[in-house]
Design a protein around this motif. Structure first.
Motif, short mmCIF file in Angstrom:
data_model
loop_
_atom_site.label_atom_id
_atom_site.label_comp_id
_atom_site.label_asym_id
_atom_site.label_seq_id
_atom_site.Cartn_x
_atom_site.Cartn_y
_atom_site.Cartn_z
N TRP A 1 0.83 -1.20 0.00
CA TRP A 1 0.00 0.00 0.00
C TRP A 1 0.87 1.25 0.00
N ARG A 2 1.88 1.27 0.85
CA ARG A 2 2.77 2.43 0.95
C ARG A 2 3.48 2.69 -0.38
N ALA A 3 3.94 1.63 -1.03
CA ALA A 3 4.64 1.79 -2.31
C ALA A 3 3.73 2.42 -3.35
N VAL A 4 2.50 1.97 -3.41
CA VAL A 4 1.55 2.54 -4.38
C VAL A 4 1.18 3.96 -3.96
N HIS A 5 1.02 4.19 -2.67
CA HIS A 5 0.63 5.51 -2.20
C HIS A 5 1.69 6.56 -2.51
N TRP A 6 2.94 6.15 -2.64
CA TRP A 6 4.00 7.08 -3.03
C TRP A 6 3.75 7.64 -4.43
N LEU A 7 2.88 7.00 -5.21
CA LEU A 7 2.54 7.53 -6.53
C LEU A 7 1.91 8.92 -6.45
N ALA A 8 1.38 9.28 -5.30
CA ALA A 8 0.81 10.62 -5.13
C ALA A 8 1.85 11.69 -5.41
N TYR A 9 3.10 11.38 -5.04
CA TYR A 9 4.17 12.35 -5.28
C TYR A 9 4.53 12.45 -6.76
N LEU A 10 4.11 11.49 -7.55
CA LEU A 10 4.29 11.55 -9.00
C LEU A 10 3.01 12.08 -9.66
N CYS A 11 1.88 11.69 -9.13
CA CYS A 11 0.58 12.09 -9.67
C CYS A 11 0.39 13.60 -9.62
N TRP A 12 0.72 14.21 -8.50
CA TRP A 12 0.48 15.64 -8.32
C TRP A 12 1.22 16.50 -9.35
N PRO A 13 2.54 16.32 -9.55
CA PRO A 13 3.20 17.18 -10.54
C PRO A 13 2.73 16.91 -11.97
N ILE A 14 2.36 15.67 -12.26
CA ILE A 14 1.84 15.38 -13.60
C ILE A 14 0.52 16.11 -13.81
N ALA A 15 -0.34 16.09 -12.80
CA ALA A 15 -1.60 16.83 -12.89
C ALA A 15 -1.35 18.33 -13.02
N LEU A 16 -0.37 18.82 -12.28
CA LEU A 16 -0.01 20.25 -12.36
C LEU A 16 0.43 20.62 -13.77
N VAL A 17 1.30 19.80 -14.36
CA VAL A 17 1.77 20.06 -15.73
C VAL A 17 0.62 19.95 -16.72
N HIS A 18 -0.29 19.00 -16.50
CA HIS A 18 -1.51 18.90 -17.32
C HIS A 18 -2.26 20.24 -17.29
N GLY A 19 -2.42 20.79 -16.11
CA GLY A 19 -3.11 22.07 -15.98
C GLY A 19 -2.38 23.20 -16.68
N PHE A 20 -1.04 23.23 -16.54
CA PHE A 20 -0.25 24.25 -17.25
C PHE A 20 -0.48 24.17 -18.75
N GLY A 21 -0.39 22.95 -19.28
CA GLY A 21 -0.52 22.76 -20.72
C GLY A 21 -1.90 23.05 -21.25
N MET A 22 -2.90 22.67 -20.50
CA MET A 22 -4.28 22.90 -20.94
C MET A 22 -4.67 24.36 -20.81
N ALA A 23 -3.98 25.08 -19.96
CA ALA A 23 -4.35 26.46 -19.66
C ALA A 23 -3.39 27.47 -20.29
N GLU A 24 -2.84 27.14 -21.45
CA GLU A 24 -1.84 28.04 -22.03
C GLU A 24 -2.39 29.44 -22.26
N ASN A 25 -3.67 29.56 -22.51
CA ASN A 25 -4.26 30.89 -22.69
C ASN A 25 -4.56 31.57 -21.35
N ASP A 26 -4.55 30.80 -20.28
CA ASP A 26 -4.85 31.35 -18.96
C ASP A 26 -3.69 32.11 -18.36
N SER A 27 -2.51 32.04 -18.97
CA SER A 27 -1.36 32.75 -18.41
C SER A 27 -1.59 34.26 -18.39
N ALA A 28 -2.55 34.73 -19.18
CA ALA A 28 -2.89 36.15 -19.15
C ALA A 28 -3.58 36.51 -17.84
N TYR A 29 -4.12 35.51 -17.17
CA TYR A 29 -4.77 35.74 -15.88
C TYR A 29 -3.75 35.49 -14.78
#
Length: 183
Positions: A120-148
């Protein structure tokens, strides 16, 4: 109508980022044995768990509204199969990778009492990988949002929060090891 759903999808994506950032921060604090008189460890764990469930609800609404919007060609298949979407395949694909990692975390958490703690702990460590990937997803999807500027500031605050808790954990781990503890 489609414009309102599109904005709703964006808003729930931003709320999801803030909530998941909070989940990562509280998870790291709880795993680091953080506690105060006002925030005992069981309280940190309970808030972490409840925020995680709230985060999942917002993420589900974010995904459903993005798929149902119809403005761009996204299907349910694109939610879990990375890099096959017809619209911004890299950025949508990173979102799918984050969802897949999150699903692994959720499934193993649901069966936590039936699997070895180490697994369980080994899989739960994926959160530390999941979060930055989701963050980069948001950056990429929001390229027009940088004006905000407020969106960029929100992203920066999320990054700072996770960096601060990572620094806390690193310092705490060194202190714990210096005292002869093991984990």
């Amino acid at each position: 109508m489609s414009s309102a759903v599109w904005y709703f999808s964006r808003a729930t994506g931003l709320v999801s980022l803030v909530l998941f950032t909070s989940v990562v921060v509280l998870g790291a604090l709880g795993a680091g044995r953080f506690a105060t008189r006002g925030w005992p460890r069981f309280t940190v764990a309970a808030v972490h768990r409840n925020l995680a469930l709230t985060s999942l609800a917002f993420l589900a609404v974010h995904i459903a509204s993005a798929v149902l919007d119809g403005y761009v060609p996204l299907g349910w298949f694109d939610v879990v199969v990375p890099f096959g979407a017809g619209y911004r395949p890299l950025w949508v694909g990173l979102g799918a990778v984050a969802v897949d990692l999150l699903l692994a975390i959720v499934v193993t958490s649901l069966v936590r009492t039936r699997i070895p703690a180490r697994a369980w702990r080994a899989v739960h460590w994926l959160a530390y990988l999941c979060w930055p990937i989701a963050l980069v997803h948001g950056f990429g999807m929001a390229e027009n949002d940088s004006a905000y500027g407020w969106i960029v500031a929100l992203d920066a605050l999320c990054v700072l929060a996770v960096a601060a808790v990572a620094a806390y954990r690193a310092a705490h781990a060194r202190k714990f090891a210096a005292l002869g503890g093991t984990r």
